[in-house]
Write a protein that holds these residues in place. Structure first.
Motif: not given
Length: 86
Positions: A1-6, A25-29, A59-63, A77-85
């Motif tokens: 997963m390339s999205t930065n998580v803080v 569990a959603r693939g964040v390394d 924060f996921i990316g800038e969000r 709601e199904g929004g986490l995985v698309p945000l992470l991707n």
């Protein structure tokens, strides 16, 4: 997963641990953890950025996603995985 998580966190926060488990569990390394219990200036930074005083603050990316409840709701709601991707 390339999205930065803080995640602003403390050592003894059960919601922080649950948030980390969900993200993994959603693939964040890797999660960049900012320990506000060790550095009070980072707590002030968190409050300024989010307007919130509780941890975790994620924060996921800038969000700014919010805390664990917000993260879990986004996942339901199904929004986490698309945000992470993004």
């Amino acid at each position: 997963m390339s999205t930065n998580v803080v995640m602003y966190t403390t050592a003894v926060c059960p919601y922080c641990q649950r948030a980390e488990m969900l993200l993994k569990a959603r693939g964040v390394d890797a999660i960049e953890k900012i320990r506000i219990d060790l550095d009070p200036a980072r707590r002030d930074e968190m409050i300024e950025k989010t307007g919130r005083r509780t941890v975790p603050q994620i924060f996921i990316g800038e969000r700014h996603v919010g805390g664990f409840d917000d993260l879990a709701a986004l996942d339901r709601e199904g929004g986490l995985v698309p945000l992470l991707n993004n």
